[in-house]
Every structure is written in structure tokens, then in C-alpha cells.
Design a protein around this motif. Structure first.
Motif, PDB file in Angstrom:
ATOM      1  N   UNK A  19     -20.601  50.662  41.717  1.00 20.68           N
ATOM      2  CA  UNK A  19     -19.367  50.506  40.936  1.00 20.68           C
ATOM      3  C   UNK A  19     -18.157  50.884  41.794  1.00 20.68           C
TER       4      UNK A  19
ATOM      5  N   UNK B 165     -26.008  46.443  28.741  1.00 20.48           N
ATOM      6  CA  UNK B 165     -26.101  46.820  30.150  1.00 20.48           C
ATOM      7  C   UNK B 165     -24.754  46.634  30.861  1.00 20.48           C
ATOM      8  N   UNK B 166     -24.137  45.474  30.642  1.00 13.67           N
ATOM      9  CA  UNK B 166     -22.864  45.186  31.301  1.00 13.67           C
ATOM     10  C   UNK B 166     -21.735  46.042  30.732  1.00 13.67           C
TER      11      UNK B 166
ATOM     12  N   UNK C 109     -21.629  41.877  23.364  1.00 13.22           N
ATOM     13  CA  UNK C 109     -22.461  41.226  22.367  1.00 13.22           C
ATOM     14  C   UNK C 109     -23.765  41.982  22.239  1.00 13.22           C
ATOM     15  N   UNK C 110     -24.417  41.795  21.082  1.00 15.63           N
ATOM     16  CA  UNK C 110     -25.616  42.564  20.794  1.00 15.63           C
ATOM     17  C   UNK C 110     -26.835  41.974  21.495  1.00 15.63           C
ATOM     18  N   UNK C 111     -26.816  42.045  22.817  1.00 14.34           N
ATOM     19  CA  UNK C 111     -27.971  41.615  23.596  1.00 14.34           C
ATOM     20  C   UNK C 111     -28.220  42.710  24.620  1.00 14.34           C
ATOM     21  N   UNK C 112     -29.439  42.761  25.152  1.00 11.86           N
ATOM     22  CA  UNK C 112     -29.710  43.821  26.128  1.00 11.86           C
ATOM     23  C   UNK C 112     -28.795  43.702  27.343  1.00 11.86           C
ATOM     24  N   UNK C 113     -28.488  42.458  27.724  1.00 14.76           N
ATOM     25  CA  UNK C 113     -27.606  42.337  28.885  1.00 14.76           C
ATOM     26  C   UNK C 113     -26.163  42.689  28.519  1.00 14.76           C
TER      27      UNK C 113
ATOM     28  N   UNK D 150     -21.803  49.304  32.485  1.00 10.17           N
ATOM     29  CA  UNK D 150     -21.320  49.212  33.863  1.00 10.17           C
ATOM     30  C   UNK D 150     -19.797  49.089  33.916  1.00 10.17           C
TER      31      UNK D 150
ATOM     32  N   UNK E  54     -33.104  35.987  23.608  1.00 17.93           N
ATOM     33  CA  UNK E  54     -32.298  36.473  24.725  1.00 17.93           C
ATOM     34  C   UNK E  54     -31.806  37.897  24.441  1.00 17.93           C
ATOM     35  N   UNK E  55     -31.359  38.105  23.201  1.00 18.52           N
ATOM     36  CA  UNK E  55     -30.794  39.410  22.852  1.00 18.52           C
ATOM     37  C   UNK E  55     -31.822  40.520  23.024  1.00 18.52           C
TER      38      UNK E  55
ATOM     39  N   UNK F 102     -17.215  42.408  31.175  1.00 22.12           N
ATOM     40  CA  UNK F 102     -18.331  42.533  32.113  1.00 22.12           C
ATOM     41  C   UNK F 102     -19.024  41.190  32.232  1.00 22.12           C
ATOM     42  N   UNK F 103     -19.820  40.868  31.246  1.00 22.65           N
ATOM     43  CA  UNK F 103     -20.526  39.595  31.294  1.00 22.65           C
ATOM     44  C   UNK F 103     -19.729  38.494  30.602  1.00 22.65           C
ATOM     45  N   UNK F 104     -19.989  37.258  30.988  1.00 24.23           N
ATOM     46  CA  UNK F 104     -19.285  36.136  30.373  1.00 24.23           C
ATOM     47  C   UNK F 104     -19.936  35.724  29.067  1.00 24.23           C
ATOM     48  N   UNK F 105     -19.259  34.834  28.347  1.00 24.06           N
ATOM     49  CA  UNK F 105     -19.855  34.247  27.161  1.00 24.06           C
ATOM     50  C   UNK F 105     -19.847  35.130  25.932  1.00 24.06           C
TER      51      UNK F 105
ATOM     52  N   UNK G 269     -33.629  42.595  33.306  1.00 28.21           N
ATOM     53  CA  UNK G 269     -33.856  42.923  31.899  1.00 28.21           C
ATOM     54  C   UNK G 269     -34.895  42.004  31.277  1.00 28.21           C
TER      55      UNK G 269
ATOM     56  N   UNK H   1     -22.998  42.124  38.338  1.00 28.50           N
ATOM     57  CA  UNK H   1     -23.573  42.249  37.002  1.00 28.50           C
ATOM     58  C   UNK H   1     -25.022  41.776  37.008  1.00 28.50           C
TER      59      UNK H   1
ATOM     60  N   UNK I 273     -18.450  29.368  34.983  1.00 26.06           N
ATOM     61  CA  UNK I 273     -18.090  30.588  34.267  1.00 26.06           C
ATOM     62  C   UNK I 273     -19.333  31.368  33.876  1.00 26.06           C
ATOM     63  N   UNK I 274     -19.123  32.596  33.476  1.00 24.30           N
ATOM     64  CA  UNK I 274     -20.241  33.413  33.030  1.00 24.30           C
ATOM     65  C   UNK I 274     -20.634  33.044  31.611  1.00 24.30           C
ATOM     66  N   UNK I 275     -21.818  33.483  31.219  1.00 26.53           N
ATOM     67  CA  UNK I 275     -22.224  33.321  29.827  1.00 26.53           C
ATOM     68  C   UNK I 275     -22.682  31.929  29.445  1.00 26.53           C
TER      69      UNK I 275
ATOM     70  N   UNK J  63     -28.453  41.179  35.829  1.00 26.20           N
ATOM     71  CA  UNK J  63     -29.269  41.547  34.670  1.00 26.20           C
ATOM     72  C   UNK J  63     -30.504  40.698  34.450  1.00 26.20           C
TER      73      UNK J  63
ATOM     74  N   UNK K 247     -29.173  41.055  17.013  1.00 25.54           N
ATOM     75  CA  UNK K 247     -30.149  42.088  17.313  1.00 25.54           C
ATOM     76  C   UNK K 247     -29.608  43.443  16.846  1.00 25.54           C
TER      77      UNK K 247
END
Ligand code: SF4
Ligand code: SF4
Ligand code: SF4
Ligand code: SF4
Lengths: 283, 292
Positions: free
Chosen positions: A140, B203-204, B196-200, B207, A255-256, B9-12, A45, A40, A9-11, A42, B229
Motif C-alpha cells: 500500500x 477485500x478491496x 459491494x457485498x462480495x468477498x472481493x 485495502x 461471485x459474491x 478500490x475495485x471497479x463495477x 479469493x 487490487x 474498466x474495472x468490474x 483478488x 450476500x
């Protein structure tokens, strides 16, 4: 040496691990990181580099030339994906549905459907001090990730020597795009979390790797946040646990901001070292 | 019937935890659809009982009849997917690479190639512990066409919602910006973007919102882990304002998500917490938007 970093899974921290691992390994070896999560992407970044090459990526789709067309309808009949249909005295092509199999084009009796390139995304190659980074980015609304992923892999195979360590950051899931990103690799690192979700997704990813006859091992991220299910499962199945990265809010904070983790957090660097040693030994 | 699709968009980002909590709050008044068929998880949180299963077939693969094949090589010649190889002097199809385009079977001079439909996944109907009906699926490994399976989950869930006269359809959407998420979004009344408050995360969000916008679907947003953040949170808020996206709430970094998950509980059942209150308020807000 090719290593794919994947997760059910993602994340789960796949991108965190691939960006940090590539930067860590690049201190001593030639490394290229490819972001194959083309829907996606990234990783960029987290990596500051100069753009040294970019190109549009295409897929081939048929284009109708009406002059010679006899409206025989053969193309419509041939296409299994309903990407070409005959409406009145016109042939319409739907590029999003086309799988580029060439059947309609090559079986057209009058050569009225030549295959033409159509843009589906972009490839960008960046360079930092000691790391190469390549990303694929799907436009997209484009539906098919696989052709773009395979073009990025092709580019890397052409540009970099055998001795370069190639790290592929795979898309999440277990379907075609992941397979495309994993099949040519020497080793797959599956990143997971010690929660019931993580375990459920890990099992799917393991099934996939077994079908592909891939060598793989597991990295448990955010270790300590959930339960012991993942460890018990890996032990029972004889799957190597390469490293456990402790759960730490500071990791989430770095990470953020898009920062690398290992220069700031000792435990994270230790885990990267374990991964490096393990994959070094897999060869 | 009103339909909300929760995507990220992004997981988690906590998407599934939110979706499951809303489902738990709404009880039998909603139908649930898990469109994340690649990595379906909702059944764990809602204790789906898998009461009905159906094989899902999609696409085909070529199968060579070795008795009749004369090894002329025509098929290998035309296949654009490198799916046909000569192994032990026999032309053979690699089922993982085959796209099912039929080209080889059309050119084989002795009709030695059959196209066989493939099972690519399982489709399920379940009752959940929240007494709601749930539609979900599991994509087989190495399968494709998840877009089609997602479309099936969505359509069946819609039918069920209408037939049983339920007020809400809550859809846990697919990740990414490709085919599956397009299938999961189509026809929705509201897209709830969990970021979530992250750059990625930002970004997602941008998108995936492009996609939502292109479908002309109203959007609302939850910012999770906003305190990780604050600068990024401000950027996200600015983006939402510019695009006229309703901000439902901001939620602080909270390990309750993982803790509840580890006991297979939704946030609502896990016990009283500020997070629980926040989610209850959010769902009320979302319902108000859906009803207006
Ligand atoms: S197969 Fe060729 S000639 Fe026949 S309708 Fe199609 S484009 Fe026209
Ligand atoms: S190339 Fe293949 S998939 Fe594309 S339109 Fe022609 S027959 Fe259909
Ligand atoms: S085209 Fe038919 S006969 Fe020729 S190698 Fe392929 S399967 Fe065999
Ligand atoms: S059906 Fe298409 S992809 Fe499959 S083996 Fe035949 S030509 Fe190749």
C-alpha cells in the motif's frame, strides 16, 4: 501460449472470467494463472490452494553513502524524476519517485550512490490440485506497479515450460501496467459489458491493442443488461466476439461468495468452451 | 468549499453512477471532477460538452538522430528499460518502452539523442446537462503518468470551485491503491467508499481504506448490492464499525443502474424508483457530514 485477460474498466468480470477459465482449462492441460492486477489482486479469493513459494519483490533505488561524496550535485542534476535532491550538505533520495534508471548512481564521480534493493511488494505462488496460481501484490502506498508486474511475468517465464497455458489477469485501464501485462502475450481477451460505459472503455482498450499490434478478441459479459452498442461496434470494426455471457443474478451471487461459476451454471460453461476453442484456434 | 472523493478500490461497484447522481442533484452548486482518467466515463452520464480542450504533456522520450548517430551502442548499454534496439543496423528507440530518463542522451558521445516532450492525454473543461462545470481528461493509450494528469484535473477543479464560490467539489476518484488514487484523494474532506457485498468488494475496501486512513481523511461508506450476500454485508458492517466509518446506506442489487446507464441517464433522471429516493437521502446525509 500466453493469454492476457484485460478490460478497459474495472468490474466488467475480468477476474470472474480468468479464474473460471483457468480452472476449466486446467482439467485437461497444464495451466498457470497470474494475477497481475497488483494494486487490487483478488483472484486468490476464488482459488483455494497451498502456498508453495513466496518472495519479496524489490526495485532498485540509490542509497547515499556520505563518506566519499563531494556534494558536487551531479546526481540531482541527472535525475529527471526529482527523486534525488541536495539539501544543505546532504543528499536525499525519494524511493517512491525513483524509476530505477541507474543514471545518478553510475554517473556519480565518487560511487556514492550504489543501487540497493527496496521492497515494493510480494509474489506468492499457490498450487491447487491441477492449477498453478501466482499473484503479485503491491505494498500500500507504493506508486509503481510496472516493476512488480514484470517480475511476476519473469518468474512465470522461468518456472513454466512453453507448453503450459499461461493466463494473465491484467489490471484495468489502458496505461503502463496494462501494457506491461499484454505486450508479450499471444492473444488478449478484452472483457466488456454491453453498456455505454463498457463501449467507451472498450474503444480505449482496442486503441491500445492496436498500438501494441496485439491480436485480440472480445468477450461480452452480462449480455442483455444494456444495449447493443458493443456488438454493433465490434461488427463494424471487424473485431471477433468470442463469447457472450448472459446476464444472470446467480452469477453475481456465486461471485459474491468467492465461488467458481461454471460448475453450477451451464451457460457459463458453454461460454468458457467457446473461449477455449477460440484461443486454441488462434495459435 | 467542501470536497468529497468517491472511490471504490475495485471497479463495477456503481461508483460513477453514484457520483453522477449526486452531481445531477446538486446542479450548479457543485463542480465535478472525473479523476478516473484511465477509463473516464462520467462525461457520458452528464453529457459533458467538451467546450475547452488542452493537450497534456508529461514525460519525454528519447529520439535518435540517425544522420549523426555513429552506432557506437553506448545508449543501448546504459538503458535499463530495454528501449533501444538495433534494427537494420541502426540504433532505434522503442517509444513505448522509453521511460524518458535521459541517461542515453547524457552518454551519447556525439549528442545524437534528443529528448522530446510527449503528449500523453487531453484535458477538458465542460458544461454538463446538470448546469455544473466539469473537469475531466482522457489519458492517451500506452501512456503513463496518470497520477500527474489526475493531479492536474484535481487542481484545476479545486481552483474552479473556489473561483466560482461553489459549495461542493464532487470527485469521481481513480481505481486501485497506487499513484492515481493517491493524487485523487489528496486534500479531500471526505472519502466516500463505495463497496459491494462480495468477498472481493470487502477485500478491496480494506485495502483502499488503509490508504484513506494514512492520509487522515474522514471516511463514509455505501454498500451496494447488499442482498447478494448477507454474510459479507455483515462482515463489511463489522469492519466499518471497528474503523469508525459512517455507513451512509445499504442498497439492494438493482438492474436500474444498468438500465439508466444504457439510456445515458443518471438514476435521478431515470424516473421514480426506490433507488432514486435512496440516493437522494444519501446525498443529503453526505452533505450534512461535509457541512458539519
Ligand atoms: S553525484 Fe555523487 S558525489 Fe556528487 S553529490 Fe551526488 S552522490 Fe555526491
Ligand atoms: S536511479 Fe534514476 S530515477 Fe532513481 S534517483 Fe537515480 S536518477 Fe533518479
Ligand atoms: S550513443 Fe549516440 S552515437 Fe552511440 S548508438 Fe546511441 S545514439 Fe548512436
Ligand atoms: S531515455 Fe532512458 S529509457 Fe529512454 S531510451 Fe534513453 S536510457 Fe532508455
Amino acid at each position: 501460449m500466453k493469454i492476457t485477460i484485460a478490460s478497459g474498466k474495472g468490474g466488467t468480470g475480468k477476474t470472474t472470467i480468468s479464474t473460471n477459465l483457468s480452472s476449466y482449462l486446467a482439467k485437461e492441460a497444464d495451466v498457470v494463472l497470474a494475477d497481475l492486477d497488483v494494486e487490487e489482486p483478488n483472484s486468490k479469493l476464488f482459488i483455494e490452494g497451498n502456498l508453495i513459494f513466496e518472495k519479496a519483490c524489490d526495485k532498485m533505488v540509490p542509497q547515499w553513502k556520505k563518506e566519499e561524496c563531494t556534494l558536487c550535485g551531479n546526481c540531482e542534476e541527472v535525475c529527471r524524476f526529482n527523486a534525488v535532491i541536495k539539501v544543505g550538505d546532504e543528499i536525499l533520495v525519494f524511493p517512491e519517485l525513483c524509476h530505477s534508471c541507474y543514471a545518478c548512481s553510475e554517473l556519480c564521480p565518487t560511487e556514492s550512490l550504489p543501487m540497493m534493493p527496496q521492497k515494493i511488494g510480494e509474489l506468492k505462488h499457490f498450487k491447487t490440485e491441477n492449477l498453478d496460481f501466482v499473484e503479485g501484490r503491491l505494498d500500500i502506498g507504493e506508486e509503481q506497479a510496472v516493476p512488480l508486474i514484470s517480475q511476476v511475468i519473469e518468474y512465470i517465464d522461468e518456472k513454466f515450460s512453453q507448453d503450459t497455458i499461461k493466463l494473465f489477469d491484467a489490471p484495468p485501464g489502458t496505461s503502463c501496467p496494462v501494457i506491461e501485462a499484454s505486450r508479450g502475450s499471444d492473444f488478449v481477451i478484452l472483457v466488456t459489458e454491453s453498456t455505454p460505459f463498457g463501449l467507451n472503455d472498450l474503444k480505449l482498450a482496442v486503441e491500445t491493442m492496436r498500438v501494441l499490434c496485439q491480436k485480440f478478441g472480445v468477450v461480452i459479459n452480462r449480455h442483455g443488461i444494456g444495449d447493443n452498442g458493443v456488438e454493433e461496434y465490434c461488427n463494424a470494426e471487424g473485431i471477433p466476439i468470442i463469447a457472450k455471457i448472459p446476464n444472470d443474478r446467480r452469477v453475481a451471487e456465486l461471485y459474491s461468495k468467492g465461488e467458481l461459476i461454471y460448475p453450477k451454471i451451464q451457460e457459463f460453461e458453454t461460454a468458457l468452451k467457446q473461449i477455449a476453442q477460440f484461443v486454441g484456434g488462434v495459435k | 468549499m467542501k470536497e468529497v472523493v468517491i472511490i471504490s478500490g475495485k471497479g463495477g461497484t456503481g461508483k460513477t453512477s453514484f457520483a453522477a447522481s449526486f452531481a445531477y442533484l446538486e446542479k450548479e452548486n457543485a463542480v465535478i471532477a472525473d479523476c478516473d482518467v484511465d477509463a473516464a466515463n462520467m462525461h457520458l452520464l452528464l453529457e459533458a460538452d467538451f467546450r475547452y480542450q488542452e493537450d497534456f504533456y508529461s514525460g519525454e522520450i528519447a529520439v535518435i538522430d540517425e544522420e549523426n548517430c555513429i552506432n557506437c551502442g553506448e545508449c543501448k548499454e546504459v538503458c535499463r528499460f530495454d528501449a533501444i534496439h538495433v534494427i537494420d543496423d541502426q540504433h532505434r528507440v522503442d517509444p513505448i518502452s522509453c521511460e524518458g530518463c535521459w541517461y542515453c542522451s547524457r552518454v551519447c558521445p556525439v549528442e545524437a539523442i534528443d529528448m522530446k516532450t510527449q503528449k500523453v492525454g487531453d484535458f477538458y473543461l465542460s458544461m454538463t446537462k446538470a448546469q455544473s462545470e466539469m473537469v475531466h481528461a482522457k489519458l492517451g493509450f500506452a501512456a503513463e503518468n496518470s497520477g500527474k494528469l489526475v493531479a492536474k484535473v484535481k487542481n484545476e477543479a479545486k481552483k474552479l470551485t473556489l473561483a466560482n464560490k461553489k459549495e461542493f467539489l464532487i470527485v469521481d476518484g481513480s481505481p486501485g491503491v497506487g499513484c492515481p488514487v493517491i493524487s485523487s484523494l489528496s486534500g479531500a474532506d471526505l472519502a466516500l467508499l463505495v463497496t459491494e457485498a462480495t468477498v472481493s468488494g470487502l477485500h478491496d475496501l480494506k485495502r483502499v481504506y488503509k490508504l484513506v486512513k494514512s492520509f487522515n481523511i474522514e471516511a463514509a461508506c455505501i454498500i451496494n448490492k447488499y442482498d447478494l450476500n448477507i454474510d459479507v454485508t455483515k462482515e463489511i458492517e463489522a469492519f466499518l464499525e471497528e474503523e469508525d466509518i459512517t455507513l451512509i446506506t445499504k442498497i439492494a442489487y438493482d438492474e436500474t443502474f444498468a438500465k439508466a446507464l444504457s439510456q445515458a441517464k443518471t438514476i435521478i433522471e431515470y424516473g421514480d424508483s426506490s433507488l432514486k429516493t435512496e440516493i437522494e437521502k444519501s446525498w443529503q446525509y453526505i452533505k450534512n457530514i461535509l457541512r458539519s
